[in-house]
Write a protein that holds these residues in place. Structure first.
Motif, PDB file in Angstrom:
ATOM      1  N   MET A   1       0.851  -1.195   0.000  1.00 56.13           N
ATOM      2  CA  MET A   1       0.000   0.000   0.000  1.00 56.13           C
ATOM      3  C   MET A   1       0.886   1.244   0.000  1.00 56.13           C
ATOM      4  N   ASP A   2       0.513   2.178  -0.865  1.00 58.82           N
ATOM      5  CA  ASP A   2       1.203   3.451  -1.010  1.00 58.82           C
ATOM      6  C   ASP A   2       1.445   4.110   0.360  1.00 58.82           C
ATOM      7  N   SER A  32      -3.025  -8.548  -4.085  1.00 57.25           N
ATOM      8  CA  SER A  32      -2.946  -7.166  -3.616  1.00 57.25           C
ATOM      9  C   SER A  32      -4.068  -6.848  -2.632  1.00 57.25           C
ATOM     10  N   LEU A  35      -2.830  -8.078   0.653  1.00 54.14           N
ATOM     11  CA  LEU A  35      -1.782  -7.221   1.212  1.00 54.14           C
ATOM     12  C   LEU A  35      -2.361  -5.938   1.821  1.00 54.14           C
ATOM     13  N   PHE A  36      -3.320  -5.345   1.112  1.00 57.94           N
ATOM     14  CA  PHE A  36      -3.939  -4.117   1.619  1.00 57.94           C
ATOM     15  C   PHE A  36      -4.717  -4.413   2.909  1.00 57.94           C
ATOM     16  N   THR A  46       5.388  -5.117   4.702  1.00 63.70           N
ATOM     17  CA  THR A  46       6.671  -4.824   4.048  1.00 63.70           C
ATOM     18  C   THR A  46       7.558  -3.970   4.954  1.00 63.70           C
ATOM     19  N   ALA A  48       7.673  -0.903   5.436  1.00 60.65           N
ATOM     20  CA  ALA A  48       8.226   0.262   4.736  1.00 60.65           C
ATOM     21  C   ALA A  48       7.459   1.537   5.056  1.00 60.65           C
TER      22      ALA A  48
ATOM     23  N   LYS B  25      14.224   3.470  -5.418  1.00 60.81           N
ATOM     24  CA  LYS B  25      13.894   2.716  -4.204  1.00 60.81           C
ATOM     25  C   LYS B  25      15.154   2.237  -3.468  1.00 60.81           C
ATOM     26  N   GLU B  29      16.267   3.158   0.378  1.00 60.35           N
ATOM     27  CA  GLU B  29      16.303   2.075   1.369  1.00 60.35           C
ATOM     28  C   GLU B  29      17.732   1.815   1.866  1.00 60.35           C
ATOM     29  N   ARG B 290      12.969  -5.136  -2.363  1.00 63.54           N
ATOM     30  CA  ARG B 290      12.655  -5.635  -1.016  1.00 63.54           C
ATOM     31  C   ARG B 290      11.713  -6.832  -1.100  1.00 63.54           C
ATOM     32  N   ARG B 294      12.439 -10.597   0.045  1.00 62.90           N
ATOM     33  CA  ARG B 294      11.511 -11.266   0.976  1.00 62.90           C
ATOM     34  C   ARG B 294      11.062 -12.617   0.442  1.00 62.90           C
ATOM     35  N   GLY B 375       5.565  -8.250  -5.127  1.00 59.02           N
ATOM     36  CA  GLY B 375       5.134  -7.019  -4.464  1.00 59.02           C
ATOM     37  C   GLY B 375       3.617  -7.033  -4.344  1.00 59.02           C
ATOM     38  N   ASP B 376       3.007  -5.898  -4.422  1.00 60.29           N
ATOM     39  CA  ASP B 376       1.548  -5.881  -4.264  1.00 60.29           C
ATOM     40  C   ASP B 376       0.840  -5.522  -5.563  1.00 60.29           C
ATOM     41  N   SER B 377       1.501  -5.743  -6.703  1.00 64.27           N
ATOM     42  CA  SER B 377       0.918  -5.283  -7.964  1.00 64.27           C
ATOM     43  C   SER B 377       0.202  -6.369  -8.757  1.00 64.27           C
ATOM     44  N   GLY B 378       0.323  -7.629  -8.350  1.00 67.82           N
ATOM     45  CA  GLY B 378      -0.362  -8.701  -9.052  1.00 67.82           C
ATOM     46  C   GLY B 378       0.143  -8.890 -10.475  1.00 67.82           C
TER      47      GLY B 378
END
Lengths: 107, 474
Positions: A1-2, A32, A35-36, A46, A48, B25, B29, B290, B294, B375-378
């Motif tokens: 998430m942003d 996603s 995750l959200f 994460t 972050a 990024k 980091e 990251r 992970r 990541g969270d983008s699918g």
């Protein structure tokens, strides 16, 4: 998430109170959405963003869940969400959002 | 009025593992947690793995998107045997070659490299006879003194200090070494793509009338951050002596905006040959490192990608650009998935008397899912193809049960690096031209979207599309 979104959720939770808000997701895939949902319940996985280590435990729902759909004007819902309802993996998305909302196992 | 066509394509991947640490990024980091550098570096892939990685082989044309769909995931575990860095419409170059290109593109002595690296770079760079004498190095003592005595960015090769790029103006963030590094990397990779395009294509450099760069780098100084242009700078290096140009900024959708503009220029007679190009985005390297760490997978955002296309009058050799079937997402359309795809796909087809199943292949944002999923983008392309299939169901063109088949036959797996404007449907153009020449497909539609909201000046998204057709379709 942003990171901005995390900061906004955190701020709203502080200002409004956790009992007065729900988080409504619209992510198009299970990964996603999960995750959200995790981020606004258990904290940013994460590590972050502003919600890292901040388990807000907010009630989180997805726009594709039946109980959300029932509260909306059907024509409006069809116009804006109909396509996503048809194309997305609804069962998997709902499963993961529910998993984090209820803090339990996936049934 | 000339009928415009996409006549030729070229793609480049520059493997640059030592550039990853300076992606946006990783820079942030690693500043917060320097111990991550070792972990990140250990997870970078060697050259052979990058060349043999199936999506990279699709990017340069040695494999087709259908070949990739037939390879089981994870693709990381299925390297292509005896893979070549040279493909029918693209190539993978080494980091030494990239440094060499940056040196020969540097007209302000921004970059200094070691003698050792310069020797490797000279051996790796092919061509550029008028400029390759700029690829010279300095001895280690001089490099160390330069680094110690100046503001700038220390550069690495094979993990060792091997170069330096200087800050031009300490009080001008637009001319900071890091910004100049990004811009020079973008220019250098674009130069390789345009050079390859013209070396193997139907026209010579002097035939190019106009250049449209679609890269996302902000070239300028403190008075006009991003107000400058890379188009002419690239054209100069490859000898486009009769061309000028301008940059098109539209986030990820820029290449599709630019191809439509190029088509209009050709059709109107304003210009005969227009080159649309896009250099690599250094800032996006290691963007998801990251998540990759992970998940125990290599840091896969290790390449800069670039591309270039010739748009000119249809001569029967390329893909005809149907300017009457272009889509745009207008300001008033709304941003739901329905509204976006209605505007980008359905409206232009219906206007031309066609349906969604009249298009053999759709190319949407072709992000490699293996990079985005950790990541969270699918899986970005899959989500978009499912949406297109659902649109066809809602329009009554296919049955609900036929959605998977629609996605499999009219879509494709993502194979592009996550380099912003690069994945915008256009990595398919090389394959589309090949498939049209062999008679495998008649029509393809390229659909790109851009996240305008990222700049915080509007909440809007953007999108544009175009249709290409086989010239043998009469």
């Amino acid at each position: 998430m942003d990171l901005d979104d995390q900061a906004n959720v955190n701020r709203l939770a502080e200002e409004t109170g956790k009992d007065e808000m729900i988080v409504l997701l619209g992510q198009p895939d299970p990964n996603s959405a999960g995750l959200f949902a995790e981020t606004v319940t258990r904290g940013d996985p994460t590590w972050a963003g502003p919600l890292a280590g901040v388990p807000l435990g907010l009630p989180v729902y997805h726009i594709l869940e039946e109980e959300i759909k029932e509260t909306m004007d059907p024509d409006l819902y069809q116009e804006h969400v109909g396509l996503m309802e048809l194309s997305a993996d609804v069962d998997e998305i709902v499963k993961w959002v529910k998993f984090y909302r209820e803090g339990g196992g996936v049934g | 009025m000339a009928v415009p066509a996409i006549l030729h394509t070229a793609y480049v991947l520059a493997h640059a593992p030592d550039f990853v640490r300076y992606g946006s990024k990783p820079t942030r980091e690693l500043a917060a947690n320097p111990s991550l550098l070792q972990q990140m570096t250990a997870a970078l892939r060697p050259w052979d793995q990058v060349v043999a990685y199936p999506p990279n082989q699709v990017f340069i044309g040695n494999l087709s998107p259908d070949d990739l769909a037939a390879i089981p995931r994870p693709w990381l575990d299925h390297p292509v045997a005896e893979a070549s860095p040279q493909g029918p419409f693209g190539q993978i170059i080494t980091q030494a070659a990239l440094y060499g290109l940056m040196m020969l593109c540097d007209d302000f002595e921004l970059l200094t490299i070691s003698e050792r690296l310069a020797e490797q770079a000279r051996a790796a760079v092919v061509g550029f006879e008028g400029r390759r004498d700029k690829i010279v190095g300095v001895d280690d003592g001089r490099l160390a003194a330069l680094i110690a005595g100046n503001e700038g960015l220390t550069l690495y090769h094979d993990g060792e200090v091997a170069g330096f790029i200087r800050t031009v103006h300490e009080l001008d963030p637009s001319l900071d070494a890091h910004v100049l590094f990004e811009n020079l990397a973008c220019k250098a990779t674009a130069v390789q793509a345009v050079s390859d395009l013209l070396a193997g294509g139907p026209i010579d450099p002097v035939d190019v009338d106009y250049l449209l760069n679609t890269g996302e780098e902000a070239v300028g100084d403190r008075y006009q951050r991003g107000g400058g242009s890379l188009s002419k700078a690239v054209g100069e290096v490859v000898g486009c002596l009769n061309a000028t140009g301008a940059d098109i900024k539209a986030f990820c959708a820029a290449p599709v905006h630019a191809i439509n503009m190029a088509g209009a220029m050709v059709a109107s007679g304003l210009h005969e040959y227009v080159v649309v190009l896009g250099g690599g985005s250094q800032a996006k390297m290691g963007m998801k490192f990251r998540a990759h760490l992970r998940n125990g997978v290599p840091v896969m955002e290790d390449c800069l990608a670039s591309m270039a296309f010739v748009v000119g009058p249809d001569d029967g050799s390329g893909a005809r650009l149907r300017l009457d079937v272009t889509g745009k997402h207008p300001i008033g359309a709304g941003s739901s998935a329905q509204a976006v795809y209605q505007a980008l796909v359905v409206d232009p087809l219906v206007r031309a008397g066609m349906g969604m199943t009249d298009v053999d292949r759709y190319a949407v944002e072709l992000h490699n899912p293996e990079i985005t999923e950790p990541g969270d983008s699918g899986d970005v392309p899959k989500t978009n193809y499912r949406t297109l299939a659902a649109m066809a169901v809602l329009r009554g063109e296919i049955e609900r049960g036929a959605m998977d088949e629609f996605v499999a036959s009219r879509g494709m797996p993502g194979f592009s690096p996550t380099q912003g404007h690069i994945p915008a449907g256009v990595p398919y153009l090389g394959h589309a031209l090949a498939a049209m020449r062999s008679g495998e497909i008649r029509r393809a539609m390229i659909v790109a979207k851009g996240s305008l909201f990222l700049g915080r000046m509007t909440q809007l998204v953007d999108g544009v599309s175009f249709l290409i057709e086989s010239p043998n379709d009469d």
